[in-house]
Design an enzyme around this catalytic site. Structure first.
Site, PDB file in Angstrom:
ATOM      1  N   CYS A  61       0.536  -1.466  -0.231  1.00 58.70           N
ATOM      2  CA  CYS A  61       0.223  -0.202   0.016  1.00 58.70           C
ATOM      3  C   CYS A  61       0.562   1.138   0.017  1.00 58.70           C
ATOM      4  O   CYS A  61       2.355   1.315   0.879  1.00 58.70           O
ATOM      5  CB  CYS A  61      -0.820  -0.452   1.514  1.00 58.70           C
ATOM      6  SG  CYS A  61      -1.892   1.450   1.377  1.00 58.70           S
ATOM      7  N   CYS A  95      -0.551   5.947   6.902  1.00 60.46           N
ATOM      8  CA  CYS A  95      -1.736   5.966   8.122  1.00 60.46           C
ATOM      9  C   CYS A  95      -1.786   5.352   8.779  1.00 60.46           C
ATOM     10  O   CYS A  95      -0.833   4.529   8.798  1.00 60.46           O
ATOM     11  CB  CYS A  95      -2.372   4.662   6.632  1.00 60.46           C
ATOM     12  SG  CYS A  95      -4.560   4.232   7.199  1.00 60.46           S
ATOM     13  N   CYS A 123      -2.480  -1.232   8.760  1.00 60.94           N
ATOM     14  CA  CYS A 123      -2.297  -2.325   8.615  1.00 60.94           C
ATOM     15  C   CYS A 123      -0.403  -1.407   8.696  1.00 60.94           C
ATOM     16  O   CYS A 123       0.334  -1.832   8.108  1.00 60.94           O
ATOM     17  CB  CYS A 123      -1.954  -2.278   7.057  1.00 60.94           C
ATOM     18  SG  CYS A 123      -4.288  -2.096   6.168  1.00 60.94           S
ATOM     19  N   GLN A 176     -19.079  -8.968  12.593  1.00 61.87           N
ATOM     20  CA  GLN A 176     -17.883  -9.282  12.919  1.00 61.87           C
ATOM     21  C   GLN A 176     -17.330  -8.463  11.653  1.00 61.87           C
ATOM     22  O   GLN A 176     -17.817  -8.914  10.357  1.00 61.87           O
ATOM     23  CB  GLN A 176     -17.649 -10.921  12.834  1.00 61.87           C
ATOM     24  CG  GLN A 176     -17.497 -11.394  14.246  1.00 61.87           C
ATOM     25  CD  GLN A 176     -16.215 -10.961  15.328  1.00 61.87           C
ATOM     26  OE1 GLN A 176     -15.619 -10.338  14.437  1.00 61.87           O
ATOM     27  NE2 GLN A 176     -16.602 -11.425  16.338  1.00 61.87           N
ATOM     28  N   GLU A 236     -27.050  -8.933  26.272  1.00 60.12           N
ATOM     29  CA  GLU A 236     -26.621  -8.049  25.646  1.00 60.12           C
ATOM     30  C   GLU A 236     -26.076  -6.178  26.790  1.00 60.12           C
ATOM     31  O   GLU A 236     -27.851  -6.667  26.094  1.00 60.12           O
ATOM     32  CB  GLU A 236     -26.673  -7.843  24.395  1.00 60.12           C
ATOM     33  CG  GLU A 236     -26.022  -6.393  23.925  1.00 60.12           C
ATOM     34  CD  GLU A 236     -24.635  -6.504  23.693  1.00 60.12           C
ATOM     35  OE1 GLU A 236     -24.598  -5.124  23.583  1.00 60.12           O
ATOM     36  OE2 GLU A 236     -23.876  -7.416  23.321  1.00 60.12           O
ATOM     37  N   ASP A 294     -17.479 -13.437  25.018  1.00 54.98           N
ATOM     38  CA  ASP A 294     -17.266 -12.591  23.768  1.00 54.98           C
ATOM     39  C   ASP A 294     -17.192 -10.976  24.221  1.00 54.98           C
ATOM     40  O   ASP A 294     -17.895 -10.584  23.884  1.00 54.98           O
ATOM     41  CB  ASP A 294     -17.504 -12.941  23.132  1.00 54.98           C
ATOM     42  CG  ASP A 294     -16.820 -12.724  21.043  1.00 54.98           C
ATOM     43  OD1 ASP A 294     -16.260 -11.885  21.691  1.00 54.98           O
ATOM     44  OD2 ASP A 294     -17.584 -12.484  19.981  1.00 54.98           O
ATOM     45  N   CYS A 300     -11.125 -10.358  21.968  1.00 57.96           N
ATOM     46  CA  CYS A 300     -10.481  -9.839  21.143  1.00 57.96           C
ATOM     47  C   CYS A 300      -9.362  -9.085  21.920  1.00 57.96           C
ATOM     48  O   CYS A 300      -8.170  -8.328  20.984  1.00 57.96           O
ATOM     49  CB  CYS A 300     -11.314  -9.046  20.519  1.00 57.96           C
ATOM     50  SG  CYS A 300     -12.311  -7.506  21.616  1.00 57.96           S
TER      51      CYS A 300
END
Length: 469
Positions: A77, A83, A86, A300, A350, A399, A426
């Site tokens: 990229c 940026c 990534c 997701q 939730e 989760d 995560c």
């Protein structure tokens, strides 16, 4: 505390990079201090300019690569290094997986005191480019000028793209992003060019003025596309002018929406969503199940890898068909509906009420009748009375968000004593913290990292716990 670096000590030669940090910086040692070096890869031998000295570490950047690491590759990229996304693009994907697995292993052992002998190899993503189904861009009248921009001496200061790290008011204008499939790039560029040509003002992040604020693009595995334009202070006729252009230029959009957000922050969850064309949702599919995804829905962001993640959850849980499952932090009920076909009943909880409504709709859409959903703060909902009302679970799937589970929720899980807990996270650091407490009554029997976001430091991790006998 930041300290000045003497001029005669600003440059260091022959520095060997031994590890990589979460921010994408290479890690080395210098005079017993840890060094974090921009764009360095483990295995590199480099010369370094030191930029900052803090109490326990140094920060620097590579001035010359003397030996390239076997893990180093050329970033694909043009915006790499400018940026904020990534950040691991300069590293071979196999190496990224290696370091993510090491990160999970280190965090579980150091922070959670977990025996990681049962850890399985990380599951890599089949797609390492164009894997995201959602991107959010920002309009700004304060464009970040790259070296190319400065060379051509552009007078154009409007930008539609991503925030520059550490500069909240500066936006990097993007022509091609490798994160989301077309028509994402075509949509973004067409909207930007039309707005500039018709003098529709871009948002000023400091003064809080201007017509255009954000652009959100959602795509799905079914091929449907949603475009959301977020306005701030449009002049009369500008909303219709831009939205008509998009509708006519991209007639196959399944959902064309807009929002007028005049708050000081970009969040849209408390804002009214207006339908301009099509539906207010798109369909996502997974393993024969359909899910409605709206402007505010959680889903997701790597659809294909989410399916792999959910299959791992099924494998870890090893359902026999008669289980009562609690799905904590159920979101829009994606996991709940995915496992419902394999168990007797699923009870989802939730915090976000609108997500629970989505979960109920998704069950109805798929003819799933063995789910129940509750909205509320997990620590307040998951009580002994709740368990009496709904039954003691055979399996708990949890989760949580990056912050992990509240201490009261961890305590409640210990009190419930479900035979199995499948913990999806995560953020392995907060997962390790919670596992350290859960090991009072549970043993970790399986661990499986999953890479949801190639070229970033982020990694998902699934842990199976069994109640000790």
């Amino acid at each position: 505390m930041r300290r000045r670096i003497p001029q005669d000590k600003k440059f260091v030669s022959d520095v060997r990079i031994v590890d990589i940090a979460e921010e994408g910086k290479g890690v080395a040692k210098q005079d017993e201090l840890v060094m974090f070096i921009e764009r360095a890869v483990p295995g590199d031998l480099v010369d370094v300019e030191l930029l900052r000295k803090k109490k326990n570490f140094l920060e620097g950047r590579v001035t010359h690569i003397k030996e390239s690491s076997k893990h180093r590759v050329t970033p694909f990229c043009e915006y790499f290094g400018t940026c904020g996304g990534c950040k691991w693009q300069h590293m071979h994907y196999d190496a990224q997986l290696l370091f993510k697995q090491q990160h999970v292993d280190n965090a579980l052992r150091r922070l959670g005191k977990v025996d990681t002998a049962c850890m399985e190899p990380i599951l890599g993503s089949a797609e390492t480019e164009y894997y995201r189904n959602k991107l959010e861009y920002t309009f700004s009248n304060k464009r970040w000028l790259t070296s190319i921009d400065e060379e051509v001496d552009t007078n154009e200061r409007d930008a539609l793209g991503f925030h520059i790290p550490g500069r909240f008011d500066k936006i990097l204008d993007i022509n091609h992003c490798y994160l989301q499939q077309d028509p994402s790039n075509m949509l973004r560029n067409a909207v930007r060019d039309f707005a500039i040509a018709h003098e529709i003002s871009f948002y000023d992040l400091r003064e809080h003025e201007g017509a255009l604020r954000n652009l959100i693009i959602r795509t799905s595995s079914t091929g449907e596309v949603m475009l959301i334009v977020v306005f701030a202070y449009p002049e009369e006729g500008q909303v219709e002018l831009l939205m008509d252009f998009i509708k006519n230029e991209f007639p196959t959009l399944a959902s064309l929406l807009y929002i007028v957000n005049q708050k000081r922050n970009d969040t849209i969850f408390d804002q009214e969503v207006e339908i301009y064309s099509g539906r207010n949702f798109i369909y996502e599919e997974m393993d024969g199940l359909k899910f409605k995804v709206g402007a505010k829905s959680f889903y997701q962001t790597n659809s294909a890898q989410a399916h792999e993640l959910y299959k791992i959850i099924l494998d870890f849980a090893d359902f026999k068909g008669d289980e009562l499952v609690y799905d904590l932090y159920t979101g829009a009920g994606t996991i709940a509906n995915f496992v419902a076909r394999s168990v007797k009943e699923v009870v989802g909880v939730e915090y976000v009420a609108s997500a629970i409504e989505d979960a109920k709709i998704n069950s109805s859409l798929n003819g799933v009748e063995n789910t129940k959903f509750y909205a509320g703060d997990m620590k307040d909902v998951l009580t002994s009375d709740f368990v009496l009302q709904n039954g003691k679970p055979t399996v708990i799937i949890t989760d949580p968000p990056r912050a992990g589970m509240h201490a009261q929720v961890v305590s409640r899980i210990l009190e419930i004593e479900a035979p199995k807990v499948v913990y999806v996270s995560c953020n392995v650091a907060t997962q390790a913290r919670d596992l350290a407490v859960l090991q009072e009554k549970y043993e970790v029997v399986r661990i499986k990292p999953v890479d949801m976001f190639p070229h970033t430091q982020h990694v998902e991790n699934v842990v199976l716990l069994h109640l000790k006998r």
